[in-house]
Design a protein around this motif. Structure first.
Motif, short mmCIF file in Angstrom:
data_model
loop_
_atom_site.label_atom_id
_atom_site.label_comp_id
_atom_site.label_asym_id
_atom_site.label_seq_id
_atom_site.Cartn_x
_atom_site.Cartn_y
_atom_site.Cartn_z
N GLU A 151 -49.67 -53.19 -64.24
CA GLU A 151 -49.97 -54.94 -64.24
C GLU A 151 -50.81 -55.27 -65.19
N GLY A 152 -50.46 -56.55 -65.78
CA GLY A 152 -50.83 -57.10 -66.93
C GLY A 152 -50.11 -56.72 -68.15
N THR A 153 -49.11 -56.12 -67.98
CA THR A 153 -48.19 -55.67 -69.22
C THR A 153 -46.84 -56.09 -68.78
N ILE A 154 -46.02 -55.90 -70.03
CA ILE A 154 -44.71 -56.01 -69.99
C ILE A 154 -43.97 -54.93 -70.58
N LEU A 155 -42.58 -54.84 -70.19
CA LEU A 155 -41.84 -53.89 -70.96
C LEU A 155 -40.98 -54.52 -71.78
N ALA A 156 -40.74 -54.61 -72.98
CA ALA A 156 -40.32 -55.44 -74.20
C ALA A 156 -39.46 -54.59 -75.02
N ILE A 157 -38.17 -54.96 -74.91
CA ILE A 157 -37.17 -54.32 -75.78
C ILE A 157 -36.37 -55.25 -76.37
N GLY A 158 -35.70 -54.84 -77.48
CA GLY A 158 -34.80 -55.46 -78.39
C GLY A 158 -33.54 -55.61 -77.94
N ASP A 159 -32.79 -56.74 -78.22
CA ASP A 159 -31.42 -56.73 -77.49
C ASP A 159 -30.39 -55.79 -78.29
N ASN A 160 -30.72 -55.41 -79.40
CA ASN A 160 -29.98 -54.29 -80.10
C ASN A 160 -30.57 -52.88 -79.89
N TYR A 161 -30.26 -52.36 -78.64
CA TYR A 161 -31.02 -51.22 -78.07
C TYR A 161 -31.06 -50.06 -79.07
N ASN A 162 -29.99 -49.95 -79.92
CA ASN A 162 -29.93 -48.65 -80.89
C ASN A 162 -30.59 -49.06 -82.11
N ASP A 163 -31.04 -50.28 -82.32
CA ASP A 163 -31.83 -50.52 -83.60
C ASP A 163 -33.08 -51.13 -83.57
N SER A 164 -33.96 -50.72 -82.63
CA SER A 164 -34.95 -51.79 -82.08
C SER A 164 -36.42 -50.90 -81.92
N GLY A 179 -44.85 -48.29 -76.04
CA GLY A 179 -45.48 -48.26 -74.68
C GLY A 179 -45.42 -49.92 -74.33
N PHE A 180 -45.96 -50.08 -73.17
CA PHE A 180 -46.04 -51.36 -72.59
C PHE A 180 -46.93 -52.40 -73.23
N VAL A 181 -46.69 -53.83 -73.28
CA VAL A 181 -47.20 -54.78 -74.03
C VAL A 181 -48.42 -55.44 -73.17
#
Length: 172
Positions: free
Chosen positions: A134-147, A154-156
């Protein structure tokens, strides 16, 4: 009469400058994309409009929020600071979302209906987390292999999110 006109010009200049700075630091900003982590959605060199007031009132030149009135939703493209660098990533899961891991045919992470690839190191770093705190997000770049993203650092914390990307202008 002339000194009064000059005084008004100076006054209007400072009012305009103050209004511009308030808008830039607290409401709306324009940033140029550096790196390939959000391709193909945002190409390197693209300019994006960021609504800094989307989730709260942020501390200028900082990585935290004075007041928060909303949290990101899955699918939002957000900006935040990591190690002194401003980054842009997609929110793929929010606090409370279950996380499921697999290593049958390569390491993967399932968050909601989406599956993301993991390296061996990322798998070992994240596998203990069965849900997004709670209080965080999982943030991932759209270019999975180069992010470089939540799979690595970890969580933001939501309080560290500085804005939501509204639109883009492609590179010239």
């Amino acid at each position: 009469m002339k000194s009064k006109q000059i005084s008004h010009i100076i006054e209007f200049f400072f009012i305009g400058l103050t209004a511009g700075l308030v808008i830039k630091f607290f409401v709306l900003d324009f940033l140029r994309i550096q790196g390939k982590s959000m391709e193909p959605t945002f190409k390197e060199g693209s300019v994006v409009a960021v609504l800094r007031a989307a989730y709260g009132l942020n501390v200028p030149f900082g990585d935290s929020t004075f007041v928060q009135w909303k949290v990101p939703e899955v699918g939002d493209v957000v900006i935040y600071m990591i190690d002194g660098h401003l980054v842009i990533k997609r929110c793929v899961a929010v606090g409370g979302c279950a996380l499921d891991y697999s290593f049958d045919s390569g390491y993967t992470l399932r968050a909601g209906d989406s599956v993301f690839p993991l390296t061996v190191d990322q798998y070992h770093l994240m596998r203990e987390s069965t849900s997004v705190p709670e209080g965080t997000i999982l943030a991932i770049g759209d270019n999975y292999n180069d992010s470089l993203d939540s799979r690595k650092y970890g969580f933001v914390p939501v309080k560290n999110i500085l804005g939501k990307v509204l639109c883009r202008q492609t590179a010239f």
